[in-house]
Scaffold this motif. Structure first.
Motif, PDB file in Angstrom:
ATOM      1  N   ILE A  38       0.844  -1.203   0.000  1.00 46.83           N
ATOM      2  CA  ILE A  38       0.000   0.000   0.000  1.00 46.83           C
ATOM      3  C   ILE A  38       0.879   1.252   0.000  1.00 46.83           C
ATOM      4  CG2 ILE A  38      -1.768   1.286   1.268  1.00 46.83           C
ATOM      5  CD1 ILE A  38      -2.827  -1.365   2.259  1.00 46.83           C
ATOM      6  N   THR A  41       2.150   1.959  -3.388  1.00 41.61           N
ATOM      7  CA  THR A  41       1.080   2.500  -4.237  1.00 41.61           C
ATOM      8  C   THR A  41       0.762   3.942  -3.843  1.00 41.61           C
ATOM      9  OG1 THR A  41       0.204   0.270  -4.184  1.00 41.61           O
ATOM     10  CG2 THR A  41      -1.175   1.921  -5.207  1.00 41.61           C
ATOM     11  N   THR A  45       0.924   6.901  -6.363  1.00 40.03           N
ATOM     12  CA  THR A  45      -0.335   7.624  -6.591  1.00 40.03           C
ATOM     13  C   THR A  45      -0.159   9.087  -6.232  1.00 40.03           C
ATOM     14  OG1 THR A  45      -1.480   5.607  -5.958  1.00 40.03           O
ATOM     15  CG2 THR A  45      -2.820   7.579  -6.127  1.00 40.03           C
ATOM     16  N   VAL A  49      -0.839  11.843  -8.862  1.00 38.07           N
ATOM     17  CA  VAL A  49      -2.056  12.640  -8.615  1.00 38.07           C
ATOM     18  C   VAL A  49      -1.703  14.092  -8.347  1.00 38.07           C
ATOM     19  CG1 VAL A  49      -3.959  12.999  -6.974  1.00 38.07           C
ATOM     20  CG2 VAL A  49      -3.473  10.725  -7.808  1.00 38.07           C
ATOM     21  N   VAL A 304     -11.550  12.454  -8.480  1.00 37.30           N
ATOM     22  CA  VAL A 304     -11.603  11.018  -8.209  1.00 37.30           C
ATOM     23  C   VAL A 304     -10.229  10.500  -7.805  1.00 37.30           C
ATOM     24  CG1 VAL A 304     -12.022   8.760  -9.243  1.00 37.30           C
ATOM     25  CG2 VAL A 304     -13.577  10.623  -9.696  1.00 37.30           C
ATOM     26  N   SER A 305      -9.189  10.954  -8.498  1.00 37.03           N
ATOM     27  CA  SER A 305      -7.858  10.437  -8.163  1.00 37.03           C
ATOM     28  C   SER A 305      -7.423  10.939  -6.790  1.00 37.03           C
ATOM     29  CB  SER A 305      -6.839  10.797  -9.240  1.00 37.03           C
ATOM     30  OG  SER A 305      -6.855  12.163  -9.479  1.00 37.03           O
ATOM     31  N   SER A 307      -9.460  11.522  -4.286  1.00 37.77           N
ATOM     32  CA  SER A 307     -10.180  10.743  -3.274  1.00 37.77           C
ATOM     33  C   SER A 307      -9.619   9.321  -3.205  1.00 37.77           C
ATOM     34  CB  SER A 307     -11.684  10.739  -3.537  1.00 37.77           C
ATOM     35  OG  SER A 307     -11.984   9.933  -4.625  1.00 37.77           O
ATOM     36  N   GLU A 308      -9.105   8.818  -4.333  1.00 40.81           N
ATOM     37  CA  GLU A 308      -8.462   7.500  -4.325  1.00 40.81           C
ATOM     38  C   GLU A 308      -7.237   7.489  -3.424  1.00 40.81           C
ATOM     39  OE1 GLU A 308     -10.636   5.007  -5.381  1.00 40.81           O
ATOM     40  OE2 GLU A 308      -8.594   4.262  -5.281  1.00 40.81           O
ATOM     41  N   ARG A 311      -8.253   7.332   0.106  1.00 43.18           N
ATOM     42  CA  ARG A 311      -8.714   5.981   0.429  1.00 43.18           C
ATOM     43  C   ARG A 311      -7.553   5.076   0.804  1.00 43.18           C
ATOM     44  NH1 ARG A 311     -13.878   5.351  -1.708  1.00 43.18           N
ATOM     45  NH2 ARG A 311     -14.045   6.844  -3.366  1.00 43.18           N
ATOM     46  N   LEU A 312      -6.489   5.144   0.007  1.00 43.38           N
ATOM     47  CA  LEU A 312      -5.322   4.284   0.261  1.00 43.38           C
ATOM     48  C   LEU A 312      -4.699   4.619   1.613  1.00 43.38           C
ATOM     49  CD1 LEU A 312      -3.578   4.153  -3.218  1.00 43.38           C
ATOM     50  CD2 LEU A 312      -4.518   2.242  -1.967  1.00 43.38           C
ATOM     51  N   TYR A 314      -6.184   5.855   4.108  1.00 41.79           N
ATOM     52  CA  TYR A 314      -7.168   5.392   5.076  1.00 41.79           C
ATOM     53  C   TYR A 314      -6.951   3.905   5.397  1.00 41.79           C
ATOM     54  CZ  TYR A 314     -12.086   5.207   6.730  1.00 41.79           C
ATOM     55  OH  TYR A 314     -13.229   5.067   7.439  1.00 41.79           O
ATOM     56  N   ILE A 315      -6.834   3.088   4.338  1.00 41.09           N
ATOM     57  CA  ILE A 315      -6.594   1.641   4.526  1.00 41.09           C
ATOM     58  C   ILE A 315      -5.279   1.427   5.258  1.00 41.09           C
ATOM     59  CG2 ILE A 315      -6.147  -0.555   3.324  1.00 41.09           C
ATOM     60  CD1 ILE A 315      -8.036   0.292   1.146  1.00 41.09           C
ATOM     61  N   ILE A 318      -5.718   2.210   8.986  1.00 42.41           N
ATOM     62  CA  ILE A 318      -6.548   1.186   9.640  1.00 42.41           C
ATOM     63  C   ILE A 318      -5.737  -0.086   9.881  1.00 42.41           C
ATOM     64  CG2 ILE A 318      -8.453  -0.438   9.202  1.00 42.41           C
ATOM     65  CD1 ILE A 318     -10.081   1.785   8.128  1.00 42.41           C
ATOM     66  N   LEU A 319      -4.994  -0.514   8.862  1.00 42.30           N
ATOM     67  CA  LEU A 319      -4.233  -1.760   9.007  1.00 42.30           C
ATOM     68  C   LEU A 319      -3.131  -1.635  10.057  1.00 42.30           C
ATOM     69  CD1 LEU A 319      -4.048  -3.017   5.356  1.00 42.30           C
ATOM     70  CD2 LEU A 319      -5.092  -4.172   7.275  1.00 42.30           C
TER      71      LEU A 319
ATOM     72  N   GLU B  30     -13.712  -0.239   0.202  1.00 40.09           N
ATOM     73  CA  GLU B  30     -12.751   0.667  -0.450  1.00 40.09           C
ATOM     74  C   GLU B  30     -12.240   0.051  -1.752  1.00 40.09           C
ATOM     75  OE1 GLU B  30     -12.967   3.626   2.436  1.00 40.09           O
ATOM     76  OE2 GLU B  30     -12.157   3.651   0.423  1.00 40.09           O
ATOM     77  N   GLU B 154     -18.512  10.213  -7.071  1.00 38.97           N
ATOM     78  CA  GLU B 154     -17.546  11.135  -7.659  1.00 38.97           C
ATOM     79  C   GLU B 154     -17.971  11.419  -9.108  1.00 38.97           C
ATOM     80  OE1 GLU B 154     -16.692   8.450  -6.000  1.00 38.97           O
ATOM     81  OE2 GLU B 154     -15.375   9.090  -4.381  1.00 38.97           O
ATOM     82  N   LEU B 215      -9.118   6.875 -15.327  1.00 37.06           N
ATOM     83  CA  LEU B 215      -8.272   6.942 -14.131  1.00 37.06           C
ATOM     84  C   LEU B 215      -6.990   6.133 -14.256  1.00 37.06           C
ATOM     85  CD1 LEU B 215     -10.491   6.582 -10.965  1.00 37.06           C
ATOM     86  CD2 LEU B 215      -8.938   8.420 -11.529  1.00 37.06           C
ATOM     87  N   ILE B 218      -3.807   7.942 -14.553  1.00 36.17           N
ATOM     88  CA  ILE B 218      -3.205   8.670 -13.416  1.00 36.17           C
ATOM     89  C   ILE B 218      -2.819   7.702 -12.309  1.00 36.17           C
ATOM     90  CG2 ILE B 218      -3.541  10.524 -11.744  1.00 36.17           C
ATOM     91  CD1 ILE B 218      -5.672  11.646 -13.560  1.00 36.17           C
ATOM     92  N   LEU B 219      -3.710   6.774 -12.002  1.00 36.54           N
ATOM     93  CA  LEU B 219      -3.433   5.887 -10.873  1.00 36.54           C
ATOM     94  C   LEU B 219      -2.528   4.744 -11.304  1.00 36.54           C
ATOM     95  CD1 LEU B 219      -6.956   5.628  -9.242  1.00 36.54           C
ATOM     96  CD2 LEU B 219      -5.094   7.124  -8.626  1.00 36.54           C
ATOM     97  N   PRO B 220      -1.506   4.453 -10.515  1.00 40.21           N
ATOM     98  CA  PRO B 220      -0.646   3.332 -10.871  1.00 40.21           C
ATOM     99  C   PRO B 220      -1.399   2.019 -10.745  1.00 40.21           C
ATOM    100  CG  PRO B 220      -0.023   4.246  -8.750  1.00 40.21           C
ATOM    101  CD  PRO B 220      -1.090   5.124  -9.288  1.00 40.21           C
ATOM    102  N   PHE B 222      -2.492  -1.516  -9.620  1.00 41.35           N
ATOM    103  CA  PHE B 222      -2.531  -1.912  -8.229  1.00 41.35           C
ATOM    104  C   PHE B 222      -3.318  -3.220  -8.165  1.00 41.35           C
ATOM    105  CE2 PHE B 222      -4.848  -0.755  -4.086  1.00 41.35           C
ATOM    106  CZ  PHE B 222      -3.844  -1.305  -3.316  1.00 41.35           C
TER     107      PHE B 222
END
Lengths: 421, 334
Positions: A38, A41, A45, A49, A304-305, A307-308, A311-312, A314-315, A318-319, B30, B154, B215, B218-220, B222
Motif C-alpha cells: 500500500i 502504491t 499515486t 495525482v 476522483v484520483s 479521493s483514491e 482511500r489508500l 485510510y486503509i 486502519i491496518l 474501499e 464522484e 483513471l 493517473i493511478l498506478p 494496483f
C-alpha cells in the motif's frame, strides 16, 4: 548476565506459546508486506495525482477554435485577400499578450513521415477507427502536436531522455532540422538524434529526434474531451520562419493552426468570450470561437484520483492500528498466562523493569523475524524500498504495541500475582 | 438476577471480532469502490475490452455477428453527445446502479428490439420528463423510456452518459465498436467475432490497440486481488490468535468441570457455544457499524465477515480438544 536472563525469559515465553508466536510472526509478516504494497502504491499515486492536480487539474480551460464550416472565410484567408493574414497574426498576438489569461498554442495535426516501419497505432485518426493511410506505403501520416514555448512548463511536461525545446527551436531557418520530441511508445522505433524526412503542412522538412516523453504524459488540447495522452504523438514546436519576407502557404496554414489553442484563466466564460470578440473586432480577423472545456473529464479525474489517494491512506492507517491492537492484545494474554512465573521472578529479586525488558524483547523478536522475511520477500515482489518501509513499520509497531503490555506489567503486584488475583 | 461479570479476555474476543468485521467491511468497500471508479472512468466493466473497426460492414452486420458470442456487451460510443449504444448477450457486470435496472439480454430478444429504452447517468435525470409516473428522455427527436439510473458519487463520465439499445436504424455514431468481455479469453472472443463478420460480409475487422483511458492514466496499477487476499489473511490470523487466547484462558474452568464429571462432548459444545455467543454478535455489530460508513452493502463484505468469524470459531475446536488433554491436577495446582 542480566541480558542472559532476559533472553532466556524471552525464549521460554516463545517456546511456551510457540503456535501463537508463530501466528503472530505470520500476521506481522503479512501486515508488513501489505503495508509495503500500500505504501508503494501511495507514493506512486501521490506523485502522479499531485502532479496531475497541480499542472492540469486545478485550472480552468477554454478552447479557442476556428469555425470548421466557415469555408469562405478560410478560403479568403488562404488567398490573403484584404490582408487577412496580418489580421489573424494581430489577433494571435493579442491572444498571447492578454494579461488576464495564458494562451497556449497546442493543436493536433499530422506529419507525413518517410518511414515504412511505423506501426498503425501511430497513424492520425487511428483511435477513431479511420486512420489516414498514404498510397505510398513508405510514408505514414502520424499523429503530431505542435506546442508553443509555454506548454511544457505550464503542464509540467518533461522528457525521459534527451532535452526539452529551447527558445531557438521556435525559429526556423531554411535547411535546419526541426527538433521533435517523441511519445513514449516511439522508443522502440526511433532513437535519439535520428533524422527523419517528412512533410508538414505540405512543406518538406527534416526532423531530428531530440527527446522522448515519459510514459503517460498528458496535455490538454483544444477541442478535445479532457486531455491527450502523448504516448503515440510526435511533439513539435509551433515554429515560424525567421525569414518571412514573403508570406508562404506554410506561414498561412501554420498560423491558422497556431491560433487554435487553449486559454487558461480564472475569468468566467462570458468575460473570456467578450474579450475574444473584442480582439476579433479590433483586428478584423476572421471568426474564432471560444468554448469552456465542457466534458468535465479533467475535473472529474482530479477529484476522483485525489479521493483514491485518501482511500489508500485510510486503509494504510486502519491496518497499522489493527496490527498494533492485535499484537498488544495477544501479548497481554501471554502476560496473564505468566502471572505465576512473574510473581516468582519478583519474589526472587527481579524488578518490574526486568519484566518490561522481557516483554519488549519478545515483541522485538516477533517483529524482527517478520521484518527479515518481509524485507526479503518485499524486495523481490514489491520494490527495493521494501526493507526501509518494513523497518520503519516494524519499529513503529513494536514501540506502540509494547505500550499497553508494559503498562500492565508495571502495575503488577507480587501479592496479587502469587495469590492469582 | 445476578449479572455475570464478563472476563477480560471475553471482552477482548468481542472487541477483536467487532474490529475484524468492521475492517473487513471498510477495506472491501474501499477496494470495490476503487474498482467501480476505474471501470466507470474507463467505460468498461468486464475483465478486458476489445476495440475494433469494421470498415464497410454495417452496424447490423456487426450486431448479428456479435449475437453468436456469449458473455459480452457490445458498445458504440458517441463521445461528443455522451451517448452509448449497447447490446448485451449473457451475464454481464453492470455499471453502479442508483435506481431501476440495467439492460439484460431479455431486452434484446426479437419482439423487444423495437422498444426505445434508456439507462441514464445520474446527471441526466434533470433532462427527463415524467408522464404517468414513468420518466422519458428525448434524444435527437426520439423519446426513450428511462428504465434505470447509473452513476458514481464522484464525478465520472458515466454520470453524464445516456445508454440506449444498439439500434442500427435510428442512431449512428463513430465506426468504432467496443466489446466488453465477461467470459473467455479476449483474443479468442475477437477471433470468433472476426470470423463471424468475415463470413457475413467478407470483410476483416481491424483490431485497434487502444491506449489507457480514464483513471488508469493517473493511478498506478494496483493488484486489488492481492491486497484483498493479504487483508483477509491478516484478519484471519488475528481471529485465530484471539481465539487461542480466549480458549487458553478457560483451562481452570475446564479442569473444574472435568473434575465434577462433565463429559467431553458436553464440555466442548458448551465452550464452543460460549465462544459463538461472543463471536457472532461481535461480528454482526462490527458489520452493522461498518455499514454505517460504507457506501454500498456488498455480498463480498458479508462473505468476508462470515469467513473471518467462522475461521476464528473453527480454530477453537482443536484448541479446546487439546485443552481437554491437559491434566486436571496440573491446571488446578498452578
Amino acid at each position: 548476565m542480566k541480558i542472559g536472563i532476559v533472553w532466556n525469559g524471552i525464549i521460554r515465553m516463545y517456546k511456551k506459546h510457540k503456535w501463537l508466536a508463530f501466528l503472530l510472526i505470520v500476521q506481522c509478516f503479512v501486515c508488513t508486506l501489505l503495508i509495503n504494497m500500500i505504501f508503494g502504491t501511495i507514493l506512486k499515486t501521490h506523485s502522479s495525482v499531485s502532479k496531475f492536480s497541480r499542472f492540469i487539474g486545478s485550472k480552468s480551460y477554454y478552447w479557442v477554435n476556428d469555425d470548421p464550416d466557415d469555408n469562405i472565410g478560410f478560403s479568403r484567408y488562404m488567398k490573403n485577400q484584404n490582408g487577412e493574414y496580418k489580421k489573424l497574426k494581430d489577433f494571435y498576438e493579442c491572444l498571447k499578450r492578454e494579461q488576464s489569461w495564458k494562451f497556449l498554442s497546442v493543436d493536433r495535426q499530422f506529419i507525413n513521415i518517410h518511414s515504412a516501419g511505423i506501426p498503425d497505432k501511430f497513424l492520425f485518426q487511428y483511435e477513431q477507427g479511420c486512420p489516414i493511410e498514404s498510397e505510398d506505403k513508405s510514408k505514414k501520416d502520424v499523429k503530431c502536436l505542435h506546442v508553443s514555448k509555454n506548454v511544457f512548463s505550464e503542464f509540467g511536461v518533461t522528457v525521459s531522455e534527451g532535452r526539452e525545446f529551447q527558445n531557438e527551436d521556435f525559429h526556423y531557418d531554411n535547411g535546419e532540422y526541426i527538433p521533435i520530441i517523441l511519445g513514449h511508445e516511439y522508443k522502440d522505433i526511433f532513437s535519439l538524434g535520428q533524422i527523419l524526412d517528412g512533410e508538414y503542412l505540405s512543406e518538406t522538412f527534416k526532423f531530428k529526434v531530440i527527446g522522448f516523453l515519459p510514459e503517460l504524459t498528458e496535455i490538454p488540447v483544444s477541442g478535445n474531451t479532457g486531455t491527450i495522452l502523448c504516448d503515440r504523438y510526435i511533439v513539435m514546436p509551433a515554429f515560424s520562419f525567421n525569414d518571412n519576407s514573403e508570406i508562404s502557404f506554410f506561414d498561412k496554414a501554420s498560423l491558422d493552426h497556431y491560433v487554435s489553442g487553449v486559454i487558461i484563466s480564472d475569468l468566467n466564460f462570458a468575460d473570456v468570450e467578450e474579450r475574444i470578440n473584442r480582439y476579433i473586432l479590433e483586428t478584423g480577423a476572421r471568426k474564432y470561437s471560444v468554448n469552456p472545456e465542457g466534458s468535465n473529464v479533467i475535473k472529474s479525474l482530479t477529484s476522483v484520483s485525489e479521493s483514491e489517494l485518501s482511500r489508500l491512506i485510510y486503509i494504510f492507517i486502519i491496518l497499522t492500528i489493527f496490527t498494533i491492537a492485535s499484537i498488544s492484545i495477544t501479548v497481554n494474554g501471554f502476560i496473564r498466562e505468566n502471572y505465576y512465573e512473574y510473581g516468582v521472578h519478583l519474589l526472587s529479586g527481579a524488578t518490574p523493569r526486568f519484566l518490561v525488558k522481557q516483554i519488549i524483547g519478545f515483541i522485538t523478536l516477533i517483529m524482527s523475524i517478520s521484518f527479515a522475511i518481509s524485507s526479503i520477500v518485499g524486495m523481490f515482489l514489491i520494490s527495493n524500498l521494501a526493507p526501509l518501509v518494513s523497518l520503519i513499520f516494524s519499529v513503529v509497531v513494536a514501540l506502540l504495541s509494547s505500550v499497553f503490555p508494559i503498562n500492565v506489567v508495571k502495575k503488577v503486584d507480587v501479592n496479587n500475582l502469587i495469590r492469582r488475583q | 438476577m445476578q449479572i455475570k461479570k464478563p472476563r477480560v479476555v471475553s471482552i477482548f474476543a468481542f472487541l477483536i471480532f467487532f474490529v475484524i468485521s468492521f475492517i473487513s467491511c471498510i477495506v472491501i468497500d474501499e477496494i470495490r469502490q476503487r474498482a467501480n471508479l476505474i471501470s466507470a472512468s474507463r467505460g468498461y466493466y468486464g475483465k478486458s475490452q476489445i476495440v475494433f473497426a469494421a470498415d464497410g460492414a454495417s452496424d447490423k452486420d456487426v450486431m448479428e455477428s456479435v449475437k453468436k458470442i456469449h458473455g459480452i456487451a457490445l458498445y458504440k460510443d458517441d463521445d461528443i453527445n455522451n451517448i452509448r449504444q449497447i447490446f448485451v448477450n449473457g451475464n454481464c457486470n453492470n455499471p453502479p446502479l442508483r435506481s431501476g435496472r440495467f439492460f439484460n439480454e431479455k431486452d434484446f430478444v426479437e419482439d423487444k428490439s423495437s422498444e426505445n429504452i434508456a439507462v441514464i447517468g445520474k446527471n441526466k435525470v434533470s433532462e427527463t420528463t415524467e408522464t404517468n409516473g414513468q420518466n422519458y428522455i428525448m434524444l435527437q427527436g426520439v423519446s426513450y423510456t428511462v428504465i434505470g439510473v447509473v452513476g458514481t458519487d464522484e464525478e465520472t463520465p458515466l454520470n453524464n452518459t445516456v445508454i440506449i439499445k444498439f439500434n442500427h436504424d435510428s442512431y449512428s455514431g463513430t465506426k468504432i465498436y467496443k466489446i466488453d468481455v465477461f467470459d473467455g479469453n479476449e483474443d479468442l472472443v475477437f477471433s470468433d467475432i472476426s470470423k463471424e463478420i468475415e463470413n457475413k460480409t467478407h470483410l476483416v475487422p481491424r483490431k485497434i490497440i487502444f491506449e489507457k483511458v480514464g483513471l488508469e492514466r493517473i493511478l498506478p496499477e494496483f493488484n486489488q486481488k492481492n491486497l484483498y487476499i493479504l487483508v483477509m489473511i491478516c484478519l484471519l490470523i488475528s481471529s485465530v490468535t484471539i481465539s487461542m487466547e480466549w480458549a487458553n484462558a478457560l483451562k481452570r474452568r475446564i479442569a473444574v468441570k472435568r473434575l465434577v464429571g462433565c463429559g467431553k462432548f458436553r464440555l466442548i459444545s458448551e465452550i464452543l457455544f460460549d465462544y459463538f455467543k461472543i463471536s457472532l454478535p461481535a461480528g454482526i455489530f462490527g458489520m452493522l457499524f461498518g455499514f454505517i460508513f460504507v457506501k454500498e452493502i456488498s455480498l463480498l463484505s458479508l462473505f468476508a465477515v462470515a469467513i473471518s468469524v467462522l475461521c476464528g470459531f473453527i480454530v477453537t475446536i482443536p484448541i479446546v480438544k487439546k485443552l481437554l488433554k491437559v491434566s486436571v491436577s496440573e491446571v488446578l495446582t498452578r
